[in-house]
Design an enzyme around this catalytic site. Structure first.
Site, PDB file in Angstrom:
ATOM      1  N   CYS A   1      66.099 -64.004   3.605  1.00 59.71           N
ATOM      2  CA  CYS A   1      67.373 -63.783   4.806  1.00 59.71           C
ATOM      3  C   CYS A   1      68.597 -63.944   3.945  1.00 59.71           C
ATOM      4  O   CYS A   1      68.862 -64.585   3.023  1.00 59.71           O
ATOM      5  CB  CYS A   1      66.910 -65.041   5.718  1.00 59.71           C
ATOM      6  SG  CYS A   1      65.457 -65.237   6.467  1.00 59.71           S
ATOM      7  N   GLY A   2      69.536 -63.453   4.965  1.00 63.11           N
ATOM      8  CA  GLY A   2      70.929 -63.553   4.497  1.00 63.11           C
ATOM      9  C   GLY A   2      71.706 -64.528   5.126  1.00 63.11           C
ATOM     10  O   GLY A   2      71.419 -64.622   6.251  1.00 63.11           O
TER      11      GLY A   2
END
Length: 553
Positions: free
Chosen positions: A102-103
């Site tokens: 994920c970012g």
């Protein structure tokens, strides 16, 4: 027409079910949307060469990623002969290069000045995280994206005045971001339950605000399950302290969730947030369109001194609107690989956990975990419990996700009080083990921590105008490098926090020292820790097998 012409092996790879096929024929070219690949805007949909006519066979499918390393053919269905297909062996290096994460990131103003620029910068940074997310076959239904900010009172007061509602009292008003059922009749039923429970708790519902959204940017599959999104405003009159108000709202949410379990629409009700300090806007959306979907985020009246943003790459749970992040406290990049044990231990403690802050209402806030939710959601619930019980966010995260402190040369020699803190809590809370990068906030403190494995990147920097940035990669927000006065990265077990009330930023050792010195943990450990001495095994069993089993159980 194209789907009827493609040979049967291909039709087995795609999902029709009366939905638009993920491939089409246009000007002799295949247009294909791959399930499970990182999504791209529609304008960059992959074009794949095809032989003509279609009856001659299916073309070799080739897809390339936005990153520098290209991906070899995920599906190679070039027909070798009329008798069948001859797939190519995938390249291991290409598979390894496809690992997803994920970012995440946050932006915080140290002067605690709310501005729309913070929100704009967060959306810009979130848009740069598109390569870190996953999406469905329609190329638009994202695994999830979202932002957490302080409550935009100017925006909500402007709406309230247009509705003839009095200006909200910031101290005594809670705001809930609620996902409701799609059916209008069920929405009425859900609202009735919510209003009645608030009333039972002595809270007054001041109004419901339908959240303005732009449906044109929602993907096909996300649109199928999109909830009715509304905000509820409630007045808390019997509490004056912010922590007590937040605790009262937490109890109300727990009671509403319990009441909903017995209703047919129970699984369709979800509180993204219910707080006097923070609010969460999220959904099954690509990061690039979150700000377009929620038109509130485009308004100049939407101001906040901080923002946490998150782009989800779903791993161990299927994408759903409620599972988008941030959660109510956390934005989590990674996985909790000890989740089954964590859930079991939390459940085993439910009957014994007590605190005077709950005033005897502990039974009403159980359970503390949900096996049907994601690992991130359960970690968020555990953090929420600790914070609502009176702990600071940085203290709660140190308890839940401790660093590898045993025989740590710096801690053992320079900061023994930190070792005492971890020793004190090791018997009360087992580690929620990652890999995990966690961003968190209660509206007063914003921070980030890395678990002891250190397998997620986290960079931070501070500019001359007193803005602190943390992100899973650099370059997400355009800035003048000459204005950067501090920069660094989080290593295994490290933490950074921003205290919005005092305007201070604390790096790792400062955070740990402040938390560890808040109580005499070393004294408590010395006075209360008892070591069990090893005993020799008996030469023969004393109990029969049934008695042993009964006692073990």
């Amino acid at each position: 027409m194209a789907s009827q012409s493609v040979s049967s092996p291909v039709s087995q790879l795609v999902h029709s079910n009366a939905t638009p096929p993920p491939y089409s024929l246009r000007n002799g070219l295949f247009l294909v949307d791959f399930v499970g690949l990182h999504c791209k805007p529609k304008k960059t949909r992959r074009k794949l060469g095809a032989s003509s006519p279609l009856a001659r066979g299916v073309p070799q499918f080739v897809a390339k990623r936005a990153s520098s390393s290209s991906v070899k053919a995920v599906l190679d269905l070039q027909r070798a002969d009329d008798s069948g297909l001859e797939p190519k062996v995938a390249d291991l290096k290409d598979i390894i290069s496809e690992r997803g994460a994920c970012g995440v990131g946050f932006i915080a103003n140290l002067d605690n000045i709310a501005s729309h620029q913070i929100v704009e910068d967060a959306l810009t940074a979130l848009g740069c995280m598109e390569h870190r997310g996953g999406c469905g076959a329609d190329n638009d239904s994202g695994d999830g994206s979202g932002v957490m900010t302080s409550i935009p009172w100017d925006l909500f007061n402007n709406w309230a005045n247009s509705q003839g509602i009095a200006t909200f009292d910031k101290l005594h008003t809670g705001v809930g971001m609620v996902f409701l059922p799609q059916d209008d009749e069920l929405v009425k039923e859900a609202k009735k339950v919510i209003v009645n429970l608030f009333r039972q708790e002595g809270l007054e519902v001041l109004g419901w605000r339908p959240v303005p959204v732009n449906m044109s940017v929602v993907g096909y599959y996300a649109k199928e399950t999109i909830p009715n999104m509304q905000q509820v405003f409630v007045k808390v009159v019997k509490e004056e302290n912010v922590d007590d108000i937040e605790r009262e709202l937490y109890i109300c949410r727990k009671l509403i969730e319990k009441a909903a379990q017995s209703e047919s629409w129970g699984n369709e009700l979800y509180f993204c947030s219910l707080s006097n300090q923070t609010i969460v806007y999220k959904g099954m959306l690509r990061s690039e369109v979150l700000g377009l979907f929620y038109t509130d985020l485009q308004s100049d009246l939407y101001k906040s001194p901080f923002a946490i943003y998150h782009r989800r790459y779903s791993t161990n749970t299927s994408p759903r609107w409620p599972l988008a992040q941030p959660m109510r406290f956390l934005g989590h990049n990674g996985e909790i690989n000890t989740i089954q044990g964590n859930l079991n231990w939390m459940q085993s403690r439910e009957t014994s956990l007590k605190s005077p802050v709950w005033r005897g209402r502990e039974n009403e806030i159980r359970p503390f975990g949900n096996p049907k939710a994601s690992d991130s959601a359960n970690l968020d619930s555990a953090a929420e419990l600790l914070i609502r019980s009176g702990r600071s966010p940085d203290e709660a995260l140190m308890i839940l996700v401790p660093e590898a402190y045993k025989n740590h040369p710096t801690l053992m020699i320079k900061y023994p009080e930190v070792v005492d803190f971890y020793d004190y809590y090791k018997g009360q809370m087992e580690t929620w083990d990652g890999p995990a990068l966690l961003l968190f906030s209660d509206g007063k403190t914003v921070g980030a921590t890395l678990d002891r494995n250190g397998l997620r990147p986290a960079r931070y920097w501070r500019t001359a105008d007193n803005v602190v940035y943390v992100a899973s990669e650099v370059g997400v927000v355009p800035m003048d490098e000459s204005q950067v006065i501090m920069k660094g990265r989080l290593g295994p077990g490290m933490m950074i926090t921003v205290d919005l009330t005092s305007g201070q930023v604390y790096e790792n050792t400062e955070v740990k020292k402040r938390v560890a010195l808040s109580n005499t943990y070393g004294k408590w450990v010395a006075e209360n820790l008892r070591s069990l001495k090893p005993e020799k095994f008996l030469s023969a069993t004393v109990l029969d097998n049934e008695a042993i089993l009964r006692r073990q159980q």
